[in-house]
Motif scaffolding. Structure first.
Motif, short mmCIF file in Angstrom:
data_model
loop_
_atom_site.label_atom_id
_atom_site.label_comp_id
_atom_site.label_asym_id
_atom_site.label_seq_id
_atom_site.Cartn_x
_atom_site.Cartn_y
_atom_site.Cartn_z
N ALA A 147 0.97 -8.55 -4.07
CA ALA A 147 0.33 -7.27 -3.71
C ALA A 147 1.01 -6.66 -2.50
CB ALA A 147 -1.15 -7.49 -3.43
N LEU A 148 1.44 -7.51 -1.57
CA LEU A 148 2.14 -7.03 -0.38
C LEU A 148 3.44 -6.33 -0.79
CD1 LEU A 148 1.43 -7.45 2.68
CD2 LEU A 148 3.03 -9.35 2.67
N GLY A 149 4.23 -6.99 -1.65
CA GLY A 149 5.48 -6.40 -2.10
C GLY A 149 5.27 -5.15 -2.93
N ARG A 150 4.30 -5.20 -3.83
CA ARG A 150 4.04 -4.06 -4.71
C ARG A 150 3.57 -2.83 -3.91
NH1 ARG A 150 1.48 -6.75 -7.92
NH2 ARG A 150 -0.62 -6.49 -7.09
N THR A 151 2.64 -3.06 -2.96
CA THR A 151 2.13 -1.96 -2.15
C THR A 151 3.24 -1.34 -1.31
OG1 THR A 151 -0.02 -3.06 -2.03
CG2 THR A 151 0.39 -1.31 -0.43
N ALA A 152 4.09 -2.18 -0.73
CA ALA A 152 5.19 -1.67 0.09
C ALA A 152 6.18 -0.87 -0.76
CB ALA A 152 5.90 -2.83 0.78
N ALA A 153 6.51 -1.39 -1.94
CA ALA A 153 7.47 -0.69 -2.80
C ALA A 153 6.90 0.64 -3.30
CB ALA A 153 7.84 -1.58 -3.99
N GLU A 154 5.63 0.64 -3.66
CA GLU A 154 5.02 1.89 -4.10
C GLU A 154 5.00 2.92 -2.98
OE1 GLU A 154 1.29 0.47 -5.54
OE2 GLU A 154 2.08 -0.02 -7.54
#
Length: 342
Positions: free
Chosen positions: A302-309
Motif C-alpha cells: 500500500a505504501l508503494g502503490r499510494t506513492a506511485a499513484e
C-alpha cells in the motif's frame, strides 16, 4: 480470390506501423492511437479489432518517437534503501504495477543506506530523464533535488520524509504503531520493556522510539537508559543489545524490536534462554505466523502503490501543495507479545 494478409518481414527492418494496423483493422489512425495509448472513446468491438491487428502484425509502439513529441520518457525511478530487505519487495512490486498501468517503465536502485549513494543514484536517474522519481531517503538533506523538481521531475518520498525541502511524502504511522505495540506489552503486565531500534539519524527509528516513550509515559512507567538501544541492525550489535537488556542489573521482561531485521535477531537470541521474554516487532517477518511472533505490521504494498499513484497524479498536473500521507499500522497478535512477566 481474396489476398491473404501477411505478417511483414521484419528481418530487413520492415517494422509494421500504426498505418499498417489501421489498414488491417479498417479504422483510422486516431483510433489506433487511442487504443495503443489507453485513451477513451473506442467501442469494445473496435478495440478488439485493433488489438487483433496489432497481434497479427507484431506491431510495437515507438516510444522514442513519443519522447520526441511529448518530451516524456515514460519511465520513473525508485531509489530504495536495500534491495535485499524483504520489506522492499512488495513495495517495489506495487510501484512497478502502477507504473505499468500508466505505460511507464520502472528503474530502481539501492542506496545501501548511504546518503552519498542515494544522491548519486537519484541524480543519475534524473540525468537519464525519468519523468518522476520516488526516493526512500538515506540522507536528511534533499536540496540537491530542487533544480530537478523545478525542471519538472515529479518527486515523491516514501517511508521517510524529505529533508530540508517541501515535497510529497507517503509514510507509515511509525509513532502510532510503536505506541500501540508497547501499550500491548504494558497491557499484559510488563513494566520493564526494552527498545532496540535502527540508527538514530533514520526518521522511522526516531518515530518508533518516540512511540515507545509515549506508551511508557501513558502508563506512568519510567524508562531506564539501559533499556534503549539505537544503532546498526547487524546481528552482532542486536545480539549484544538483547543480552545487555535481558541480563542487566534490572533485566527487562519484554522487548520491542524497531524493525524486521532487529526482530529476526531478537527471536534467535531469545530462543535459547530459560527465562521467557515477551517480544513485539515492528514489521511483519516471514514465518512469523508459524513462530507465533506478535508484530505491528505495515502494508509495504500500500505504501508503494499510494506513492506511485501520487507520483502519476503529479505527472498529470496535480496542482495541490505537497502533502504528507500517513498510512495506519495493524497489530497482529500471535503469542510472543502475550507472554507474562517472569
Amino acid at each position: 480470390m481474396a489476398e491473404t494478409a501477411r505478417r511483414p518481414d521484419h528481418r530487413y527492418g520492415n517494422r509494421p506501423t500504426m498505418k499498417d494496423v489501421a489498414a488491417r483493422a479498417g479504422v483510422g489512425l486516431k483510433t489506433v492511437s487511442r487504443v495503443v495509448n489507453g485513451e477513451p472513446g473506442v467501442t469494445a468491438d473496435t478495440e478488439r479489432r485493433v488489438l487483433e491487428a496489432i497481434e497479427a502484425l507484431g506491431f510495437r509502439r515507438n516510444d522514442s518517437a513519443r519522447v520526441l513529441r511529448k518530451g516524456r520518457t515514460a519511465s520513473v525511478g525508485l531509489v530504495l534503501e536495500d534491495l535485499a530487505d524483504p520489506f522492499y519487495g512488495p513495495l517495489s512490486r506495487a510501484v512497478e504495477e502502477v507504473a505499468r498501468a500508466h505505460g511507464a517503465l520502472l528503474i530502481n536502485g539501492s542506496s545501501a543506506e548511504d546518503p552519498d549513494r542515494e544522491r548519486e543514484l537519484a541524480l543519475a536517474l534524473c540525468a537519464r530523464r525519468v519523468d518522476g522519481l520516488m526516493v526512500i531517503p538515506a540522507g536528511d538533506d534533499h536540496r540537491y533535488l530542487e533544480p530537478e523538481m523545478r525542471a519538472g521531475v515529479a518527486t515523491v518520498f516514501v517511508d521517510r520524509p524529505a529533508g530540508r525541502i517541501d515535497a510529497d511524502a507517503v509514510l507509515t504511522d511509525s509513532f502510532g504503531g510503536a505506541r500501540e505495540g508497547v501499550a500491548h506489552l504494558v497491557a499484559h503486565g510488563h513494566r520493564r520493556i526494552g527498545f532496540i531500534g535502527d540508527q538514530p539519524r533514520i526518521h522511522t527509528a526516531v518515530e518508533r522510539l518516540r512511540g515507545y516513550r509515549a506508551a511508557m509515559e501513558d502508563a506512568g512507567l519510567p524508562v531506564d537508559d539501559a533499556w534503549v538501544s539505537l544503532g546498526s541492525t547487524g546481528p552482532a550489535r542486536v545480539r549484544e543489545a538483547v543480552a545487555a537488556m535481558v541480563d542487566g542489573p534490572e533485566p527487562v521482561t519484554a522487548l520491542f524490536a524497531g524493525n524486521n531485521r532487529v526482530t529476526v535477531t531478537a527471536v534467535r537470541e531469545l530462543s535459547g534462554r530459560a527465562r521467557p521474554v515477551a517480544l513485539v516487532g515492528f514489521d511483519d517477518i516471514e514465518l512469523a505466523d508459524l513462530l507465533g511472533i506478535t508484530v505491528v505490521a505495515q502494508d509495504a504494498a500500500a505504501l508503494g502503490r499510494t506513492a506511485a499513484e501520487r507520483l502519476f497524479r503529479r505527472l498529470e498536473g496535480l496542482p495541490e501543495a505537497p502533502e504528507r500521507i500517513e498510512l495506519p499500522t495493524t497489530l497482529i497478535v500471535r503469542g510472543s507479545g502475550e507472554v507474562p512477566p517472569a
